[in-house]
Write a protein that holds these residues in place. Structure first.
Motif, PDB file in Angstrom:
ATOM      1  N   ASP A 188       5.412  -0.590   6.059  1.00 58.05           N
ATOM      2  CA  ASP A 188       4.920  -0.696   7.431  1.00 58.05           C
ATOM      3  C   ASP A 188       5.033   0.581   8.265  1.00 58.05           C
ATOM      4  OD1 ASP A 188       4.259  -3.269   6.851  1.00 58.05           O
ATOM      5  OD2 ASP A 188       5.729  -4.216   8.178  1.00 58.05           O
ATOM      6  N   PRO A 189       6.209   1.239   8.298  1.00 58.95           N
ATOM      7  CA  PRO A 189       6.344   2.364   9.241  1.00 58.95           C
ATOM      8  C   PRO A 189       5.381   3.513   8.969  1.00 58.95           C
ATOM      9  CG  PRO A 189       8.499   1.688   8.397  1.00 58.95           C
ATOM     10  CD  PRO A 189       7.468   0.998   7.563  1.00 58.95           C
ATOM     11  N   TYR A 190       4.792   3.532   7.766  1.00 57.68           N
ATOM     12  CA  TYR A 190       3.922   4.646   7.384  1.00 57.68           C
ATOM     13  C   TYR A 190       2.446   4.311   7.563  1.00 57.68           C
ATOM     14  CZ  TYR A 190       8.365   5.945   5.476  1.00 57.68           C
ATOM     15  OH  TYR A 190       9.702   6.249   5.372  1.00 57.68           O
ATOM     16  N   THR A 191       2.192   3.149   8.129  1.00 63.35           N
ATOM     17  CA  THR A 191       0.806   2.715   8.248  1.00 63.35           C
ATOM     18  C   THR A 191       0.644   1.941   9.552  1.00 63.35           C
ATOM     19  OG1 THR A 191      -0.934   1.516   7.076  1.00 63.35           O
ATOM     20  CG2 THR A 191       1.276   0.603   6.927  1.00 63.35           C
ATOM     21  N   VAL A 192      -0.563   1.610   9.894  1.00 60.67           N
ATOM     22  CA  VAL A 192      -0.787   0.809  11.090  1.00 60.67           C
ATOM     23  C   VAL A 192      -0.463  -0.643  10.763  1.00 60.67           C
ATOM     24  CG1 VAL A 192      -2.507  -0.001  12.727  1.00 60.67           C
ATOM     25  CG2 VAL A 192      -2.557   2.385  11.940  1.00 60.67           C
ATOM     26  N   SER A 193       0.498  -1.216  11.469  1.00 57.10           N
ATOM     27  CA  SER A 193       0.889  -2.597  11.218  1.00 57.10           C
ATOM     28  C   SER A 193       1.252  -3.254  12.529  1.00 57.10           C
ATOM     29  CB  SER A 193       2.092  -2.644  10.266  1.00 57.10           C
ATOM     30  OG  SER A 193       2.704  -3.923  10.316  1.00 57.10           O
ATOM     31  N   GLU A 194       0.844  -4.491  12.689  1.00 57.67           N
ATOM     32  CA  GLU A 194       1.177  -5.243  13.908  1.00 57.67           C
ATOM     33  C   GLU A 194       2.679  -5.378  14.091  1.00 57.67           C
ATOM     34  OE1 GLU A 194      -0.547  -9.063  13.971  1.00 57.67           O
ATOM     35  OE2 GLU A 194      -2.581  -8.343  14.389  1.00 57.67           O
ATOM     36  N   ARG A 195       3.415  -5.282  12.950  1.00 54.51           N
ATOM     37  CA  ARG A 195       4.857  -5.492  13.048  1.00 54.51           C
ATOM     38  C   ARG A 195       5.592  -4.261  13.569  1.00 54.51           C
ATOM     39  NH1 ARG A 195       5.778  -8.750   7.392  1.00 54.51           N
ATOM     40  NH2 ARG A 195       4.813  -6.876   6.542  1.00 54.51           N
ATOM     41  N   ILE A 210       3.530  10.877  11.495  1.00 50.67           N
ATOM     42  CA  ILE A 210       4.168  10.320  10.297  1.00 50.67           C
ATOM     43  C   ILE A 210       3.164   9.530   9.463  1.00 50.67           C
ATOM     44  CG2 ILE A 210       5.770   8.436   9.675  1.00 50.67           C
ATOM     45  CD1 ILE A 210       7.830   9.930  11.466  1.00 50.67           C
ATOM     46  N   ARG A 211       2.298   8.807  10.129  1.00 49.47           N
ATOM     47  CA  ARG A 211       1.269   8.060   9.392  1.00 49.47           C
ATOM     48  C   ARG A 211       0.284   8.993   8.690  1.00 49.47           C
ATOM     49  NH1 ARG A 211       1.096   4.999  14.177  1.00 49.47           N
ATOM     50  NH2 ARG A 211      -0.953   5.873  14.646  1.00 49.47           N
ATOM     51  N   ASP A 212       0.219  10.265   9.150  1.00 44.24           N
ATOM     52  CA  ASP A 212      -0.718  11.235   8.557  1.00 44.24           C
ATOM     53  C   ASP A 212      -0.067  12.176   7.555  1.00 44.24           C
ATOM     54  OD1 ASP A 212      -2.870  10.307   9.899  1.00 44.24           O
ATOM     55  OD2 ASP A 212      -2.788  11.772  11.520  1.00 44.24           O
ATOM     56  N   ASP A 213       1.221  12.027   7.339  1.00 45.78           N
ATOM     57  CA  ASP A 213       1.936  12.995   6.502  1.00 45.78           C
ATOM     58  C   ASP A 213       1.909  12.534   5.044  1.00 45.78           C
ATOM     59  OD1 ASP A 213       3.790  14.596   5.187  1.00 45.78           O
ATOM     60  OD2 ASP A 213       5.137  14.696   6.910  1.00 45.78           O
ATOM     61  N   ASP A 214       0.953  13.090   4.299  1.00 46.09           N
ATOM     62  CA  ASP A 214       0.764  12.629   2.917  1.00 46.09           C
ATOM     63  C   ASP A 214       1.978  12.905   2.038  1.00 46.09           C
ATOM     64  OD1 ASP A 214      -1.728  11.475   3.149  1.00 46.09           O
ATOM     65  OD2 ASP A 214      -2.783  13.373   2.828  1.00 46.09           O
ATOM     66  N   ALA A 215       2.606  14.063   2.219  1.00 41.63           N
ATOM     67  CA  ALA A 215       3.775  14.369   1.374  1.00 41.63           C
ATOM     68  C   ALA A 215       4.901  13.381   1.665  1.00 41.63           C
ATOM     69  CB  ALA A 215       4.239  15.794   1.637  1.00 41.63           C
ATOM     70  N   LEU A 216       5.069  13.040   2.936  1.00 42.82           N
ATOM     71  CA  LEU A 216       6.089  12.057   3.309  1.00 42.82           C
ATOM     72  C   LEU A 216       5.778  10.694   2.698  1.00 42.82           C
ATOM     73  CD1 LEU A 216       8.562  11.330   5.160  1.00 42.82           C
ATOM     74  CD2 LEU A 216       6.879  10.699   6.903  1.00 42.82           C
ATOM     75  N   LYS A 217       4.523  10.290   2.796  1.00 45.75           N
ATOM     76  CA  LYS A 217       4.151   8.965   2.283  1.00 45.75           C
ATOM     77  C   LYS A 217       4.241   8.909   0.767  1.00 45.75           C
ATOM     78  CE  LYS A 217       0.316   8.826   4.729  1.00 45.75           C
ATOM     79  NZ  LYS A 217      -0.975   8.316   5.241  1.00 45.75           N
ATOM     80  N   ALA A 218       3.948  10.029   0.102  1.00 48.67           N
ATOM     81  CA  ALA A 218       4.112  10.051  -1.361  1.00 48.67           C
ATOM     82  C   ALA A 218       5.591   9.922  -1.721  1.00 48.67           C
ATOM     83  CB  ALA A 218       3.525  11.344  -1.933  1.00 48.67           C
TER      84      ALA A 218
ATOM     85  N   SER B 330      -2.431   1.382   1.410  1.00 46.94           N
ATOM     86  CA  SER B 330      -2.423   1.690   2.841  1.00 46.94           C
ATOM     87  C   SER B 330      -1.733   3.029   3.112  1.00 46.94           C
ATOM     88  CB  SER B 330      -1.726   0.567   3.624  1.00 46.94           C
ATOM     89  OG  SER B 330      -0.410   0.366   3.136  1.00 46.94           O
ATOM     90  N   LEU B 331      -0.935   3.519   2.170  1.00 41.76           N
ATOM     91  CA  LEU B 331      -0.222   4.781   2.396  1.00 41.76           C
ATOM     92  C   LEU B 331      -0.934   5.983   1.786  1.00 41.76           C
ATOM     93  CD1 LEU B 331       2.102   2.881   3.274  1.00 41.76           C
ATOM     94  CD2 LEU B 331       3.683   4.454   2.153  1.00 41.76           C
ATOM     95  N   LEU B 332      -1.535   5.783   0.613  1.00 46.04           N
ATOM     96  CA  LEU B 332      -2.063   6.940  -0.120  1.00 46.04           C
ATOM     97  C   LEU B 332      -3.500   6.695  -0.558  1.00 46.04           C
ATOM     98  CD1 LEU B 332       1.061   7.641  -2.354  1.00 46.04           C
ATOM     99  CD2 LEU B 332       0.268   9.058  -0.456  1.00 46.04           C
ATOM    100  N   GLN B 333      -4.355   7.634  -0.176  1.00 43.74           N
ATOM    101  CA  GLN B 333      -5.760   7.574  -0.570  1.00 43.74           C
ATOM    102  C   GLN B 333      -6.225   8.974  -0.952  1.00 43.74           C
ATOM    103  OE1 GLN B 333      -7.802   5.118  -1.123  1.00 43.74           O
ATOM    104  NE2 GLN B 333      -6.489   3.427  -0.403  1.00 43.74           N
ATOM    105  N   GLY B 334      -7.362   9.038  -1.620  1.00 41.60           N
ATOM    106  CA  GLY B 334      -8.021  10.322  -1.884  1.00 41.60           C
ATOM    107  C   GLY B 334      -7.134  11.316  -2.602  1.00 41.60           C
ATOM    108  N   GLN B 335      -7.148  12.544  -2.107  1.00 39.88           N
ATOM    109  CA  GLN B 335      -6.392  13.627  -2.722  1.00 39.88           C
ATOM    110  C   GLN B 335      -4.907  13.311  -2.828  1.00 39.88           C
ATOM    111  OE1 GLN B 335      -8.276  15.724  -4.695  1.00 39.88           O
ATOM    112  NE2 GLN B 335      -6.501  16.999  -4.140  1.00 39.88           N
ATOM    113  N   ALA B 336      -4.367  12.696  -1.779  1.00 45.78           N
ATOM    114  CA  ALA B 336      -2.931  12.401  -1.763  1.00 45.78           C
ATOM    115  C   ALA B 336      -2.581  11.408  -2.873  1.00 45.78           C
ATOM    116  CB  ALA B 336      -2.524  11.847  -0.402  1.00 45.78           C
ATOM    117  N   PHE B 337      -3.452  10.432  -3.073  1.00 44.73           N
ATOM    118  CA  PHE B 337      -3.220   9.469  -4.135  1.00 44.73           C
ATOM    119  C   PHE B 337      -3.331  10.138  -5.506  1.00 44.73           C
ATOM    120  CE2 PHE B 337      -5.166   6.275  -7.074  1.00 44.73           C
ATOM    121  CZ  PHE B 337      -4.004   5.580  -7.323  1.00 44.73           C
ATOM    122  N   GLU B 338      -4.343  10.998  -5.664  1.00 39.28           N
ATOM    123  CA  GLU B 338      -4.493  11.706  -6.942  1.00 39.28           C
ATOM    124  C   GLU B 338      -3.256  12.551  -7.242  1.00 39.28           C
ATOM    125  OE1 GLU B 338      -7.161  11.577  -9.173  1.00 39.28           O
ATOM    126  OE2 GLU B 338      -7.879   9.905  -7.952  1.00 39.28           O
TER     127      GLU B 338
END
Lengths: 425, 425
Positions: A188-195, A210-218, B330-338
């Protein structure tokens, strides 16, 4: 909507509980006298269950009962009663390995999913104590010992594979509680969620970043996979400062209902993360600026002493108890064994820091926040504290492998706090 | 000593089996006619179980029955009958995900721990085919597809956590079969054990060198821990060339009785290791020196095509089926997912190579050897082949992380073979 419950189950209240306990010998032995004189008080301030204190002429008890739903939310969020079974199972195992640090268990009632245990008095929830600026001189030592003992002795380093697999199978049943962690901490914290919720608008940009940080989300996704698939040891599963009650001399860990066989770093990291969060929250609780500098220093010393003590105790237990199937003594001795231990602990350290960071982010941007931060009334001040929590947390999740010692983590916490203060000045 | 068996269990023989099958509708449907005309032949050449071929007027069947002990050794090595249950469970799941590559299952008899399944004809055990120098043009493609499908769809990448945990719990019961792997693959070959054997005296010094190699033993211990604690996907658990039957066009994987939820790299690596072992064994089977150079080249191409095909198919399935709890879309798409996929596969590759090395070492120095090498009658020639197996295996266990592509592995195999030939000349 009425949730279905198994035959014989009913939720007790202050009026009905004493009569039920009268039929339980272990309760009679502690409370004493005539059950008609026993008094029950519902005191649950947690999110999930009913918790009663019951007093009799000879003594008192704590009684915890699971409801078929999340207490805080109601019947719209069902949750299996079986969590009481798993809590009792885990608490029993932890009591075997670390009896000094858990409440005494008196009885488990499988029909009512009800645990009768020691009432801890005058112990206070450590989170509350830390909001009040209270120092617990032995906390780090006790928690290092608790974590090292409960985690080591339920790992493949100590257990025979057959017993470890049987324990793993049992706790696989606690999947509904694991699901809460999987969703609320790692997703949830890394994406848009109602919660999700956060201090808005102050942290809006930060949450978006944070929702846009791909390295963090990976990195968070890798940690989520570890949570799902690394069956290393029986975890408490929710080892934050709200699950620990203490006095100056004693420390007791409660509420292991999230227990399952998972990555050791999750327990270790959750505690470190919650201590670091408390550190950054102190600015919201001090009477005048820098009034709690000494307390902040104590918290960071506690973080250091906890990890270093945990690491040392864990390695010591491992040296003395090479009874499990992993790292067989016939293969590694002396220097080679020490080196293998070192590599194991380094990997565990990095994973712990990653989990620490995740647990800090979820308490700032996710559904369930901490009183440490929630009790700061000024939203600007709270957001400033939370921003510092996020600064360190993101570094921990993304760069855990670059940090070689816990002192590097606390130094970074000190630096972030000082920078934030300078910016605010 | 008579081992206790559950009520109703009895081990069948060629005389008693047809009468029992007559009561099983699925068997009658395949065999046809009057059961008194059915003929059973015990053909088990494996180590553990009874295996019968049963022929009737309309068709034939394969029947596999577990004994309460290891067939090869006798009652002195008990082994739970439940392995038949786990084999049938695993085979059923694998049939769902990769139906083209497993025998059809007709019936499971829980009282007699007996599986009735398709008789594969004219399929031959691939290990025998490779000793004979037979090329299987589609083997790499089929096995890449089998491994990718069975492993991906039973991992946290595809499964919901609740279902994955339920599956994990079930297979935790197969601990006795896991124990065999834990001991024979990850422990014995690295230490002095009565169960070990090797071509002696030729390999005595080499075996001692391996028992003294601390870095190797530390790496093997880390892989053993992964085998014990990394619950990544439902494994076949014994995926070597002796568990695969093939024709030129078809490939079928049999005998998943070692199935459990473990590290994906174990299945992948065991197959790679057994192919590499076959490569080095060819010198013992060629009619004249270098007579099988072309076949050796095919084996190494097969190793490359298997890993590369597996990796590509696994990633493709993952892209198309993001239905599990790990790496949420919901966290990883496109380049980040690859990129996250790339990091995941790199880690899996390194772990697979480590497991490949372990499986090669155990077949050279441990209890259970392979016909590939055992059938080489000249002990000097056999030892020379085995020494090359060990050269590559040790490098794989110790330095897996330094190898970036499967082509580096096959190049090293080629170099070791050429050096060995030059030394011998």
């Amino acid at each position: 909507m009425a949730l279905e419950t198994p035959p014989g189950y009913r939720a007790f209240d202050e009026a009905s509980l004493p009569g039920h306990l009268a039929g339980i010998e272990a309760a009679r032995a502690v409370l004493g006298g005539d059950p008609s004189g026993w008094r029950a008080f519902e005191v649950g301030d947690g999110n999930l269950n009913l918790v009663f204190i019951v007093e009799g002429p000879d003594g008192d008890l704590c009684v915890k009962q699971a409801l078929p739903y999340v207490r805080l939310v109601g019947e719209s969020w069902p949750l299996p009663l079986s969590r009481a079974f798993f809590e009792h199972e885990a608490a029993s195992i932890q009591a075997r390995h670390a009896p000094a640090y858990v409440p005494r268990l008196h009885h488990y009632d499988p029909t009512h999913f009800l645990i009768v245990m020691e009432r801890l008095r005058p112990h206070v929830i450590v989170r509350q104590g830390m909001i009040a600026g209270r120092v617990y001189p032995d906390f780090a030592r006790h928690m290092a010992d608790y974590a090292a003992r409960t985690l080591f002795f339920t790992s493949d380093l100590a257990m025979r594979a057959e017993e470890k697999k049987a324990m793993t199978a049992t706790f696989c049943g606690n999947s509904a509680l694991c699901r809460i962690t999987e969703d609320l901490i790692f997703t949830d914290p890394y994406t848009v969620s109602e919660r999700n919720r956060w201090t808005s608008p102050q942290l809006d940009a930060r949450a978006a970043q944070i929702r846009d940080d791909d390295a963090l989300k990976a990195a968070a996704s890798r940690l989520k996979l570890a949570f799902l698939a690394e069956a290393q040891a029986l975890l408490h599963g929710d080892l934050h400062t709200g699950s620990i009650m203490a006095t100056e001399d004693e420390t007791r860990v409660i509420d292991p209902e999230f227990a399952f066989v998972g990555p050791i770093g999750f327990d270790v990291g959750k505690l470190i993360g919650n201590l670091l969060l408390s550190h950054f929250a102190q600015a919201g609780h001090e009477a005048e600026p820098r009034g709690r500098d000494g307390y902040r220093a104590w918290i960071l010393e506690t973080v250091e002493a906890f990890w270093n003590g945990f690491s040392e105790t864990f390695r010591g237990l491992w040296r003395e108890n090479r009874t499990g199937d992993a790292f067989p003594p016939s293969l590694l001795q002396g220097q080679a064994f020490e080196a293998a231990q070192g590599a194991y602990m380094a990997r565990l350290f990095a994973e712990s820091l990653g989990f620490a960071g995740c647990s800090m982010i979820r308490r700032t941007l996710g559904l369930a926040h901490n009183a440490d931060l929630e009790r700061i009334e000024d939203p600007n001040l709270r957001a400033a504290c939370e921003g510092r929590v996020l600064d360190l947390a993101v570094a921990l999740v993304k760069n855990a492998h670059a940090l070689g010692a816990i002192e590097e983590v606390t130094a970074r916490a000190r630096a972030i706090e000082a920078q934030g203060r300078d910016r605010a000045a």
